[in-house]
Motif scaffolding. Structure first.
Motif, mmCIF file in Angstrom:
data_model
loop_
_atom_site.group_PDB
_atom_site.id
_atom_site.type_symbol
_atom_site.label_atom_id
_atom_site.label_comp_id
_atom_site.label_asym_id
_atom_site.label_seq_id
_atom_site.Cartn_x
_atom_site.Cartn_y
_atom_site.Cartn_z
ATOM 1 N N VAL A 101 51.831 -27.361 19.989
ATOM 2 C CA VAL A 101 52.491 -28.259 18.572
ATOM 3 C C VAL A 101 52.386 -27.841 17.250
ATOM 4 C CG1 VAL A 101 54.800 -29.205 17.863
ATOM 5 C CG2 VAL A 101 53.780 -29.123 20.737
ATOM 6 N N ALA A 102 50.859 -28.461 16.593
ATOM 7 C CA ALA A 102 50.482 -28.270 15.711
ATOM 8 C C ALA A 102 50.751 -26.892 14.917
ATOM 9 C CB ALA A 102 49.344 -29.302 15.204
ATOM 10 N N ARG A 103 49.430 -26.209 15.977
ATOM 11 C CA ARG A 103 49.456 -25.148 16.179
ATOM 12 C C ARG A 103 50.070 -23.783 15.799
ATOM 13 N NH1 ARG A 103 44.336 -27.006 17.159
ATOM 14 N NH2 ARG A 103 42.710 -25.799 16.909
ATOM 15 N N ALA A 104 50.752 -24.264 16.391
ATOM 16 C CA ALA A 104 52.265 -23.712 16.718
ATOM 17 C C ALA A 104 53.758 -23.377 15.306
ATOM 18 C CB ALA A 104 53.131 -23.851 18.154
ATOM 19 N N LEU A 105 53.538 -24.446 15.301
ATOM 20 C CA LEU A 105 54.144 -25.175 13.386
ATOM 21 C C LEU A 105 53.105 -24.119 12.429
ATOM 22 C CD1 LEU A 105 55.208 -28.342 14.027
ATOM 23 C CD2 LEU A 105 56.806 -26.718 13.903
ATOM 24 N N GLY A 106 52.164 -24.032 12.332
ATOM 25 C CA GLY A 106 51.049 -24.012 11.583
ATOM 26 C C GLY A 106 51.641 -22.586 11.308
ATOM 27 N N ILE A 107 51.272 -21.593 12.722
ATOM 28 C CA ILE A 107 51.499 -20.482 12.409
ATOM 29 C C ILE A 107 52.769 -19.490 12.185
ATOM 30 C CG2 ILE A 107 51.643 -18.266 14.030
ATOM 31 C CD1 ILE A 107 49.536 -19.947 15.864
ATOM 32 N N LEU A 108 53.928 -20.490 12.533
ATOM 33 C CA LEU A 108 54.697 -19.945 12.140
ATOM 34 C C LEU A 108 55.205 -20.459 10.677
ATOM 35 C CD1 LEU A 108 57.156 -21.550 15.254
ATOM 36 C CD2 LEU A 108 57.116 -18.824 14.484
ATOM 37 N N PHE A 109 54.804 -21.557 9.829
ATOM 38 C CA PHE A 109 55.003 -21.292 8.670
ATOM 39 C C PHE A 109 54.904 -20.511 7.301
ATOM 40 C CE2 PHE A 109 53.102 -23.797 5.315
ATOM 41 C CZ PHE A 109 54.502 -23.726 4.135
ATOM 42 N N GLY A 110 53.139 -20.318 8.411
ATOM 43 C CA GLY A 110 52.421 -19.250 8.044
ATOM 44 C C GLY A 110 53.292 -17.872 7.780
ATOM 45 N N LEU A 111 53.488 -17.491 8.921
ATOM 46 C CA LEU A 111 54.389 -16.221 9.033
ATOM 47 C C LEU A 111 55.044 -16.385 7.287
ATOM 48 C CD1 LEU A 111 53.740 -15.255 12.752
ATOM 49 C CD2 LEU A 111 52.837 -14.613 10.908
ATOM 50 N N GLY A 112 55.744 -17.692 8.412
ATOM 51 C CA GLY A 112 57.433 -17.463 7.097
ATOM 52 C C GLY A 112 57.189 -17.712 5.533
ATOM 53 N N PHE A 113 55.919 -18.109 5.448
ATOM 54 C CA PHE A 113 55.926 -17.862 3.568
ATOM 55 C C PHE A 113 54.829 -16.165 3.632
ATOM 56 C CE2 PHE A 113 51.767 -18.225 0.586
ATOM 57 C CZ PHE A 113 52.698 -18.794 0.167
ATOM 58 N N ALA A 114 54.182 -15.928 4.386
ATOM 59 C CA ALA A 114 53.317 -14.594 4.425
ATOM 60 C C ALA A 114 55.192 -13.452 4.087
ATOM 61 C CB ALA A 114 52.761 -14.246 5.461
ATOM 62 N N GLY A 115 56.204 -14.077 4.806
ATOM 63 C CA GLY A 115 57.082 -12.741 4.730
ATOM 64 C C GLY A 115 58.208 -13.672 3.603
ATOM 65 N N TRP A 116 57.962 -14.497 2.939
ATOM 66 C CA TRP A 116 58.504 -14.540 1.758
ATOM 67 C C TRP A 116 57.775 -14.915 0.675
ATOM 68 C CZ3 TRP A 116 56.958 -17.523 -2.751
ATOM 69 C CH2 TRP A 116 57.038 -18.792 -3.096
ATOM 70 N N TRP A 117 57.007 -14.606 0.241
ATOM 71 C CA TRP A 117 55.916 -13.882 -0.200
ATOM 72 C C TRP A 117 56.221 -12.120 -0.605
ATOM 73 C CZ3 TRP A 117 51.604 -10.405 -0.552
ATOM 74 C CH2 TRP A 117 51.036 -10.232 -2.321
ATOM 75 N N ILE A 118 56.022 -11.643 0.419
ATOM 76 C CA ILE A 118 56.161 -10.257 0.939
ATOM 77 C C ILE A 118 56.962 -9.652 -0.113
ATOM 78 C CG2 ILE A 118 56.041 -8.107 2.104
ATOM 79 C CD1 ILE A 118 54.169 -9.381 3.526
ATOM 80 N N PHE A 119 58.544 -9.998 0.010
ATOM 81 C CA PHE A 119 59.859 -9.870 -0.160
ATOM 82 C C PHE A 119 60.028 -10.785 -1.335
ATOM 83 C CE2 PHE A 119 59.821 -9.046 4.534
ATOM 84 C CZ PHE A 119 60.683 -8.418 4.780
ATOM 85 N N SER A 120 59.437 -11.435 -1.845
ATOM 86 C CA SER A 120 59.920 -12.429 -3.325
ATOM 87 C C SER A 120 59.847 -10.681 -4.337
ATOM 88 C CB SER A 120 59.049 -13.566 -3.068
ATOM 89 O OG SER A 120 57.660 -13.740 -3.224
ATOM 90 N N GLN A 121 58.348 -10.102 -4.192
ATOM 91 C CA GLN A 121 57.871 -9.182 -5.186
ATOM 92 C C GLN A 121 58.666 -8.850 -5.446
ATOM 93 O OE1 GLN A 121 54.959 -10.499 -6.117
ATOM 94 N NE2 GLN A 121 54.757 -12.254 -4.861
#
Length: 447
Positions: free
Chosen positions: A427-447
């Motif tokens: 669960v911790a790794r899955a949440l970490g992966i989802l958080f990482g993907l969400g943060f990466a998506g936010w950073w890409i589209f916010s540029q």
């Protein structure tokens, strides 16, 4: 103080003595045959811990641990026509007491068909590492009991008739529970039986095809002069958790959890197997046909646990199996350490696991990811309570030891801790992966 305890303590003292004294002690090898004689006498006189099959799972199995003593070429052997000796008389014979005689235990390796779709790498890995076991199998409906099952299976699998005059039944070791992956469900109860060849020679075995026999000297397993060669067997954790039909899920679990490492003893064979398969395996990637005969024999899992149960009878004080020596001041020694050098000798609060259960101390796995092992420790409070209760029972004289399924409770609580730890990690790794993907998506589209 009992003689057995004084002997163990004196040996432990020698290990910490100056190098000259230690070297002098090493010059005098301790023969294994007297230890074996003591062990077999104690197994015969000690009632095994029996586990009743629950109504929901009546299946049982039995295996045979067969031991023999090989005489020296110049030994004067008894008359083959003489009646077989008793257990006590057997160890009083000159050819058995000869310091150059060799006590051995029988293991077998079942060479399974690799299959038509196996890769060459898998074939070579199977050829490099061979896992050994004891002859035996499941109890059938018309079997008269566990002893009958062990004898029948031994005859059917390797052609040794344990009912003949060449062998004698010594007794039974404690029953063991066989469970599904990570101990979630009981599969069957396993009963190990010990046999001794009481003659210097016996009819040759006749193993089934794809099975090889290996007689291993007991000195390779228990000796104060040279410790066993410990290694590991790596098991894919995904194979124990994810269903076989889901390749994607197995790959994901493998990435999140890693692998499990089980302790194993590497068994050296001085020459070719005692008995080779009668015919070759038939498959596209045929191990025998390619000349990839097993290079390394490894003893692990249930077979290792049963072997350690046998070894514990050889090593613990003679007066009583429950009569344990006191702990050393630094907590680094155990009743078995100087003879077997057990791995994973973790100190758990105020006790050592191998004081209560030598066979459990070396069959529990460790995970390749350190955080998994950490969470197992976090959720292992109940397991440690069971082990403390087991040790207290042993040190109090073992009054409740035969009425309480200590090993079963230890296994169930340990694997319960593993299951909880894996849930947290996944669960911790899955949440970490989802958080990482969400943060990466936010950073890409916010540029």
């Amino acid at each position: 103080m009992p003689k057995g305890i004084r002997y163990l303590l004196s040996c432990t003292t020698d290990m910490h003595s100056p190098p000259a004294k230690a070297a002098k002690a090493m010059e005098k090898p301790v023969p294994v045959t007297p230890l074996l004689a003591r062990a077999l006498q104690r197994i015969r006189s000690t009632p095994p811990r029996m586990i009743a099959s629950p109504p929901t799972q009546p299946r049982r199995a039995a295996v045979a641990l067969l031991i023999r003593v090989v005489p020296t070429p110049t030994a004067k052997l008894p008359d083959p026509a003489a009646p077989p000796p008793s257990l006590t008389d057997f160890f009083e014979q000159d050819w058995v007491k000869d310091p150059n005689s060799r006590a051995e235990i029988l293991f077998l390796h079942r060479q399974n068909d690799i299959g038509e779709n196996a890769t060459e790498g898998r074939v070579r890995n199977a050829a490099r590492e061979a896992h050994v076991a004891f002859p035996g199998g499941r109890t059938e409906a018309d079997d008269e009991g566990g002893l009958y099952t062990a004898m029948r299976q031994t005859w059917e699998e390797i052609g040794i008739d344990l009912a003949e005059k060449y062998y004698t039944s010594i007794g039974q070791l404690d029953d063991r529970e066989i469970t599904t992956s990570l101990g979630k469900r009981l599969l069957m109860i396993l009963s190990p039986y010990v046999f001794l060849q009481v003659t210097p020679t016996a009819p040759p075995p006749d193993p089934v095809a794809t099975t090889t026999l290996h007689w291993i000297p007991l000195t390779a397993l228990v000796s104060p002069n040279s410790s066993p060669k410990w290694s590991t067997v790596t098991v894919d954790a995904a194979s124990r958790i994810a269903p076989r039909s889901s390749a994607a899920l197995r790959y994901l679990i493998r990435a999140l959890v890693g692998s499990m490492e089980f302790p194993a003893i590497v068994l050296d064979t001085p020459g070719p197997p005692s008995e080779k398969p009668k015919k070759k395996l038939t498959s596209t990637h045929d191990v025998i046909e390619k000349g990839l005969s097993p290079k390394t024999l490894k003893l692990w899992g249930l077979s290792l646990g049963m072997t350690l149960d046998l070894m514990s009878y050889m090593i613990l004080p003679q007066s009583s199996r429950n009569d344990l020596p006191p702990k050393s001041e630094d907590g680094t020694e155990s009743p078995l350490s100087q003879y077997m050098q057990l791995p994973y000798q973790d100190v758990v609060e105020d006790f050592r696991v191998e004081y209560a259960a030598p066979s459990l101390a070396s069959v529990f796995p460790k995970f390749s990811y350190p955080d998994v092992n950490f969470w197992i420790w976090v959720f292992g409070k109940r397991y440690r309570e069971v082990m403390r209760g087991w040790e207290a029972s042993l040190r109090a004289g073992g009054v409740n030891d035969r009425r309480i399924n200590w090993s079963g409770s230890a296994l169930s609580t340990f694997y319960a801790a593993i299951r909880k730890a894996l849930i947290v990690v996944i669960v911790a790794r899955a949440l970490g992966i989802l958080f990482g993907l969400g943060f990466a998506g936010w950073w890409i589209f916010s540029q």
